[in-house]
Structures are given as structure tokens and as C-alpha cells.
Design a protein around this motif. Structure first.
Motif, PDB file in Angstrom:
ATOM      1  N   LEU A 301       0.824  -1.214   0.000  1.00  0.00           N
ATOM      2  CA  LEU A 301       0.000   0.000   0.000  1.00  0.00           C
ATOM      3  C   LEU A 301       0.856   1.262   0.000  1.00  0.00           C
ATOM      4  N   PHE A 302       2.089   1.147   0.495  1.00  0.00           N
ATOM      5  CA  PHE A 302       2.977   2.308   0.556  1.00  0.00           C
ATOM      6  C   PHE A 302       3.886   2.420  -0.659  1.00  0.00           C
ATOM      7  N   ALA A 303       3.620   1.619  -1.678  1.00  0.00           N
ATOM      8  CA  ALA A 303       4.453   1.662  -2.893  1.00  0.00           C
ATOM      9  C   ALA A 303       4.489   3.081  -3.460  1.00  0.00           C
ATOM     10  N   GLY A 304       5.698   3.573  -3.690  1.00  0.00           N
ATOM     11  CA  GLY A 304       5.868   4.910  -4.253  1.00  0.00           C
ATOM     12  C   GLY A 304       5.878   6.028  -3.239  1.00  0.00           C
ATOM     13  N   ILE A 305       5.676   5.703  -1.956  1.00  0.00           N
ATOM     14  CA  ILE A 305       5.642   6.720  -0.909  1.00  0.00           C
ATOM     15  C   ILE A 305       6.968   6.686  -0.147  1.00  0.00           C
ATOM     16  N   PRO A 306       7.728   7.769  -0.157  1.00  0.00           N
ATOM     17  CA  PRO A 306       8.966   7.779   0.631  1.00  0.00           C
ATOM     18  C   PRO A 306       8.660   7.731   2.121  1.00  0.00           C
ATOM     19  N   ALA A 307       9.507   7.073   2.866  1.00  0.00           N
ATOM     20  CA  ALA A 307       9.317   7.014   4.317  1.00  0.00           C
ATOM     21  C   ALA A 307       9.569   8.395   4.910  1.00  0.00           C
ATOM     22  N   GLY A 308       8.760   8.754   5.907  1.00  0.00           N
ATOM     23  CA  GLY A 308       8.958  10.038   6.545  1.00  0.00           C
ATOM     24  C   GLY A 308       7.691  10.581   7.152  1.00  0.00           C
TER      25      GLY A 308
END
Length: 308
Positions: A301-308
Motif C-alpha cells: 500500500l505504501f508503494a511509491g511513498i517515501p518514508a517520513g
């Protein structure tokens, strides 16, 4: 002081048990991986059916004590999933389960008599503002809720969809309710779904095993309810196979609503992770990330989302 997880997921559900049925495996997987998982439940499920005979006295038309009992069931289910942040919209008891009845066409519709503080009667802006406070506190990059029909028409599912979608908009507006914290725009919003092809495989396995009663009336080769979606409508599938037992344990915790010899467990016994530990989603806001070439679906679900 605990460190804020780099990835944060928010789920908005109508009643205790909805979360475990729909996304229990995903929740367990992400919690185990150290990602933030926050569940907001909109009602106490006060109008639910009671499948435990010795607890029938808790029914709404008797002692009306099912809500607090299901609150405890939810806490037990979250312990099974490893989720420590679970809340009720506006606080427990703010909104009551609206109940439902069945339409002749086979989907849910509002009941004839609805309690004054039923969630279906909630002021949308007021309810969404309760969610704004949570969004700005947690700052999730991903939100999961129901589709516009609430999966099968339940009024509380539809209202949860409305509150989640509107709450996400309001939370992103810097000038809206500055007192609730700094504005936060959610990067990706998903609606829970079930793959039609995966479901047909599961139904065929049941029928081939001689089970003709589980999900009775559903034909593996016939029309299915609208919450089963064609593969072209699916955008992400989270494979949480190692966490299947945690999901099943969470379902068992919702004992007033789900029986261990019911359809969920029958399906899991025949299809295992294929049916229950792989959960599908429709992306309705945000940009699709990297996909699995075999399916064309995201696997995170977090594909493409940078951590932060």
C-alpha cells in the motif's frame, strides 16, 4: 519517547469486526513490520446479531449492553493483530450502530427505526471533523475505507466512507480548524475490495470439497455482489500469508459476531492464504507505485511513498 513510524496507515471502519474481516492480515503484517497502524471505529456495533446464546441478554431490545462487550472484543482482536492504536470516532458512544435490514435485491438498507444518535443520522461535517483531529495527529500516508456503497449497502459502512473521504479533504485544508493541528494531505486512499477471480477460485474449492452451504446462493460461475471486483479494478494486493493465523485469531475474538464453524473459517480451511491472507484494494487517490508484473497490482500500500 517512542519514535514515529516512517510509514503510517489509517483505517476507518463502521463496527468492531469489520476491520478483521476486511484487512486483518494487512494490519497484522504492517504492525509486525513496525509500520504505524491506526484504526478508527465509528460505532460500538450495538445493533449486531448475537451468536453466543449465553450473551443474548445483551441485545439492543433487552439490556442493550452489546456495545461495551464488543468494545472488549475489539481490544482482544487488536491484541491478536499487534495493533496498539485503535480509537472510536469522537470517543466511544458518540455514535451508535444504526442497524439495517435486507432489501429484496439482497443488499442492506437502513432499518425502519433508527436511534437518535445512530451514525447514519450523524452530521457529516461534525463526524468528519472528529476524524480530522486523528488525521492531523497521526499523519498517515495511506487511508483505507469502504467504497461508496459500503461494500454491501450497510448504512454505517456508507457513512464511514463519507466521513473518511470528507475528513481527508478537510484535514488537508490549512485554513480549516487550525486548532486541530497542522494540515495534512493523505498521499494514497484505498477502498477495500475483493478480487472476483480469487473469490471464484475459493467458491469452486468449497463446492469441489462438497460444501454447498457456505456462502449458499453464490455461484462460482454466476453473478456476484458488487464488492467483488474484476481484476482490472484492483490496484493492490497485500500478501500477508505469514499472518493468516493472526487474522483468524482476531476473527475468533469477535465471538458474538463470527462463529468458528462459519463461512470465513470454512473458506480459510479450503483456500488458506489464497482467500484470507491476500487482501485486495482499489486506489482512488494518489499515484500507483511499482507493481508485480504478473498481476499488474501493487504489492504494498505504501508503494511509491517515501518514508517520513
Amino acid at each position: 519517547m517512542s519514535q514515529t513510524p516512517a510509514h503510517r496507515l489509517l483505517l476507518v471502519h463502521a463496527h468492531p469486526d469489520d476491520e478483521s474481516i476486511g484487512q486483518g492480515a494487512t494490519m497484522a503484517k504492517y504492525a509486525a513490520e513496525g509500520r504505524g497502524v491506526t484504526l478508527v471505529t465509528c460505532t460500538g456495533g450495538e445493533m449486531g446479531e448475537i451468536l453466543v446464546p449465553e450473551l443474548e441478554h445483551l441485545a439492543a431490545d433487552r439490556e442493550d449492553g452489546l456495545g461495551p462487550h464488543r468494545r472488549g472484543e475489539l481490544a482482544d482482536a487488536m491484541a491478536c493483530l499487534g495493533v496498539t492504536d485503535h480509537r472510536f470516532l469522537g470517543g466511544f458512544g458518540t455514535y451508535r450502530d444504526s442497524g439495517m435490514k435486507w432489501h429484496p435485491d439482497g443488499h442492506a438498507i437502513p432499518a425502519d427505526d433508527i436511534h437518535d444518535n445512530a451514525f447514519w443520522n450523524a452530521d457529516l461535517t461534525e463526524a468528519a471533523t472528529h476524524l480530522v483531529a486523528v488525521i492531523r495527529e497521526v499523519r498517515p500516508q495511506v487511508l483505507i475505507t469502504y467504497d461508496e456503497f459500503g461494500g454491501y449497502g450497510h448504512p454505517d459502512h456508507i457513512q464511514a466512507h463519507r466521513v473518511a473521504m470528507y475528513g481527508a479533504q478537510l484535514a488537508a485544508a490549512p485554513s480549516y480548524r487550525r486548532d486541530l493541528g497542522e494540515a495534512w494531505a493523505i498521499s494514497k486512499i484505498y477502498w477495500g475490495a475483493m478480487s472476483e477471480s480469487r473469490t471464484r477460485e475459493g467458491l469452486r474449492a468449497l463446492r469441489d470439497a462438497g460444501d454447498t452451504t457456505t456462502f449458499e446462493g453464490m455461484d462460482p460461475d454466476g453473478p456476484l455482489p458488487q464488492f467483488f471486483r474484476s481484476d482490472e479494478d484492483i490496484d493492490c494486493e497485500v500478501d500477508a500469508t505469514p499472518y493468516l493465523e493472526r487474522k483468524l485469531d482476531a476473527l475468533r475474538a469477535h465471538a458474538t459476531q463470527i462463529t468458528t464453524d462459519g463461512p470465513f473459517f470454512a473458506l480459510s480451511n479450503n483456500m488458506g492464504s489464497q482467500a484470507f491472507a491476500r487482501e485486495q484494494y482499489r486506489l482512488v487517490q494518489g499515484v500507483r507505485g511499482e507493481v508485480d508484473p504478473a498481476t499488474g497490482w501493487e504489492t504494498d500500500l505504501f508503494a511509491g511513498i517515501p518514508a517520513g
